[in-house]
Design an enzyme around this catalytic site. Structure first.
Site, PDB file in Angstrom:
ATOM      1  N   ASP A   1      24.385  54.870  -1.109  1.00  0.00           N
ATOM      2  CA  ASP A   1      24.580  55.491   0.151  1.00  0.00           C
ATOM      3  C   ASP A   1      24.286  57.205  -0.280  1.00  0.00           C
ATOM      4  OD1 ASP A   1      25.228  56.320   2.635  1.00  0.00           O
ATOM      5  OD2 ASP A   1      27.363  56.431   2.387  1.00  0.00           O
ATOM      6  N   LEU A   2      23.297  57.247  -1.051  1.00  0.00           N
ATOM      7  CA  LEU A   2      23.077  58.575  -1.561  1.00  0.00           C
ATOM      8  C   LEU A   2      22.251  59.459  -0.522  1.00  0.00           C
ATOM      9  CD1 LEU A   2      21.876  57.755  -5.340  1.00  0.00           C
ATOM     10  CD2 LEU A   2      24.044  58.778  -4.572  1.00  0.00           C
ATOM     11  N   GLU A   3      22.637  60.425   0.057  1.00  0.00           N
ATOM     12  CA  GLU A   3      22.200  61.168   1.139  1.00  0.00           C
ATOM     13  C   GLU A   3      21.625  62.352   0.770  1.00  0.00           C
ATOM     14  OE1 GLU A   3      25.310  61.228   4.639  1.00  0.00           O
ATOM     15  OE2 GLU A   3      25.701  58.717   4.121  1.00  0.00           O
ATOM     16  N   HIS A   4      21.501  62.735  -0.403  1.00  0.00           N
ATOM     17  CA  HIS A   4      20.988  64.039  -0.813  1.00  0.00           C
ATOM     18  C   HIS A   4      19.596  63.844  -1.610  1.00  0.00           C
ATOM     19  CE1 HIS A   4      24.809  66.019   0.850  1.00  0.00           C
ATOM     20  NE2 HIS A   4      25.271  64.815   0.102  1.00  0.00           N
TER      21      HIS A   4
END
Length: 547
Positions: free
Chosen positions: A371-374
């Protein structure tokens, strides 16, 4: 009658050429100028060769990148470029006649823009440019052409045979396939993959999965780079071994054909505080949110928050074991809105795989959720997941929760990662919330909060290479679960029906049904509990009764 030699020579000298320099961005931003530092070259996605332009609008800047080309007065030129991503404009100014431009809204794949202009009678130079639009996502440009008579500035030289690719690496393996990746080569337009000296695939990107292999067998692989001038020598050989066939049940139960995923909050943000034992029984996959990063790039740890009420880590582990006994999968989620884990090197990829597997062993987690959002680096995340898979075996549960912008194009880092690890991927539950308007697979723009937004965007993944069993619909459990994008459970169920049965669709109706669709996801089990489990009580049974 043959033309005089002087006339033939004049025609040859006047042959049309591409007067743009560094038109494929193989030499970085040489010959180009981009406003406010908005432009950079990237290796993927690239339409041709090993590079393309990525330009990112920001604030009052529309990410304008331009080049001044030398033209012949009075001559006509065809201006074209391949674009994808956000809104993209292509134009020419200072023509001395009528300046021109053309544009396209968001494009999930490469699309060619074309226009033409005539240079004025005294015009010897023209500025050609691309730009995006304010507040929109980044756009990509490659293979720019300003085709017409040479105005005296010449053109890029013809390409030579590309260099031999380097960095060939084995990634995820299954009992019948081996994933490969390598470094891009300047001037290459494609790559050939060889197994045991025989060509088995031709691809345009810098990764490939060779399938149809025998279980528990070693294979040697090489890769070459190609373009119009020819093919490079073969790379150094690497060996990859397929996994053993069968006999590896892996940790925990199998994920059901149709599954409900929920994120469990390891913190108190005003939603109902739960222990894992309190999570509604409708949830088949429970993602513990979140792992924490350390000072070592790629490494993750888990810190149980005292706010959730566990007396000890052993109590928490006992709840995980009980959920698994009940047929549920419990995984550790990595990232989230405020979390970030950097995986951008071989060392950090290995650190991630080792630490994630250590958490699986210590706590009994069935797998991981990405869930890496960057931002992610697909090259090294693919390697990390491949290493984790090799450690965990076939029972690994691997899920992803990209944002909508991350799955608009198969060339995006998230989409590339999902496709590259397809053999070990359980499900991608894209977040259909906190999003602006996005393109559906039909090229139309849809706004969040409708059944069409869910179905038309899911269609991109379903038609872009993921199996239906690897696609799920992610939505908030209540209006308090996200800043925007909440839809009622009935809308979610209608979207599931539309995709699996072809019923209850909105204005968008897919050209075929996908009865194997995995299911749905929500943020979070805690916000669901706050609303009396209304979401899981409505959506859970519907998911479990899909075809």
């Amino acid at each position: 009658m043959a033309a005089p030699a002087s006339q033939a020579a004049n025609r040859a000298a006047a042959a049309d050429v591409n007067v743009a320099k560094n038109a494929g961005f193989e030499s970085g931003l040489s010959n180009w100028a981009c406003s406010a530092g908005s432009g950079a070259t990237v290796s993927s996605p690239a339409h041709g060769g090993a590079a393309a332009l990525k330009a990112t609008p920001g604030g009052q800047d529309n990410a304008r990148c331009s080049q001044t080309v030398t033209v012949k007065p009075g001559a006509t030129y065809t201006l074209s470029a391949w674009v994808q991503g956000g809104y993209a404009y292509l134009g020419a100014s200072g023509t001395g006649t009528t300046d021109v431009s053309t544009w396209t809204p968001d494009s999930s794949g490469w699309k060619q823009l074309t226009t033409s202009f005539k240079a004025g009678p005294a015009t010897t130079s023209v500025t050609v440019y691309t730009h995006g639009w304010y507040g929109q996502s980044a756009y990509y440009v490659d293979d720019v052409s300003v085709f017409g008579p040479d105005g005296g500035g010449g053109t890029d030289p013809e390409p030579g045979i590309p260099a031999t690719p380097s960095g060939l690496t084995v990634g995820a393996t299954t009992s019948s396939s081996v994933a490969l990746s390598w470094s891009g080569v300047s001037g290459a337009t494609g790559y050939n993959v060889y197994r045991g000296g025989t060509k088995v695939q031709s691809v345009t990107g810098t990764s490939a999965t060779v399938s149809g292999l025998a279980a528990d067998t070693a294979y040697d692989f090489q890769v070459t780079a190609t373009n119009s001038a020819g093919e490079s020598p073969k790379s150094a050989s690497v060996s990859g071994r397929t996994a053993p066939g069968g006999g590896d049940p892996g940790p925990g139960p199998a994920v059901p054909k149709h599954a409900l995923t929920g994120y469990w909050q390891n913190f108190n943000n005003g939603a109902t505080v739960q222990k894992l034992r309190d999570v509604q029984a409708q949830y088949d996959i429970i993602a513990v949110s979140f792992a924490d990063s350390t000072a070592t790039p790629g490494q993750i740890v888990f810190n149980l928050d005292p706010a959730v009420g566990y007396a000890s880590a052993a109590d928490f582990k006992a709840d995980i074991a009980a959920k698994k006994t009940a047929g549920k999968s419990v995984i550790i989620s990595v990232g989230g809105e405020k979390g970030n884990v950097t995986i951008n090197s071989d060392a950090s990829a290995t650190a991630f795989a080792n630490s994630a597997y250590a958490l699986m062993q210590e706590y009994g987690f069935n797998g991981v959720d990405i869930d890496l959002e960057h931002g992610i680096n697909s090259t090294y995340l693919i390697k990390a997941l491949g290493q984790l898979s090799a450690k965990a075996g076939s029972g690994l549960v691997l899920t992803m929760a990209p944002q909508t912008i991350d799955m608009q194009s198969t060339g995006s880092e998230y989409f590339k990662t999902a496709l590259a690890v397809k053999d070990i991927l359980t499900v991608v539950n894209m977040q259909y919330y906190n999003s602006g308007s996005m393109l559906g697979c039909d090229g139309k723009v849809y706004s969040q909060g409708s059944v069409d937004f869910l179905t038309a965007l899911a269609c991109i993944q379903l038609e872009g290479g993921l199996a239906p069993s690897q696609v799920g619909i992610g939505v908030p459990a209540s209006t308090r679960g996200a800043g925007s994008g909440y839809v009622s459970p009935s809308i979610v169920n209608n979207a599931l029906d539309c995709l699996t049965r072809g019923t209850n669709c909105g204005s968008f109706k897919p050209t075929k049904t996908y009865p194997g669709l995995r299911g749905a996801m929500t943020w979070s089990t805690n916000w669901d509990a706050t609303a009396g489990n209304a979401w899981s009580n409505a959506v859970g049974p519907h998911v479990h009764n899909l075809p």
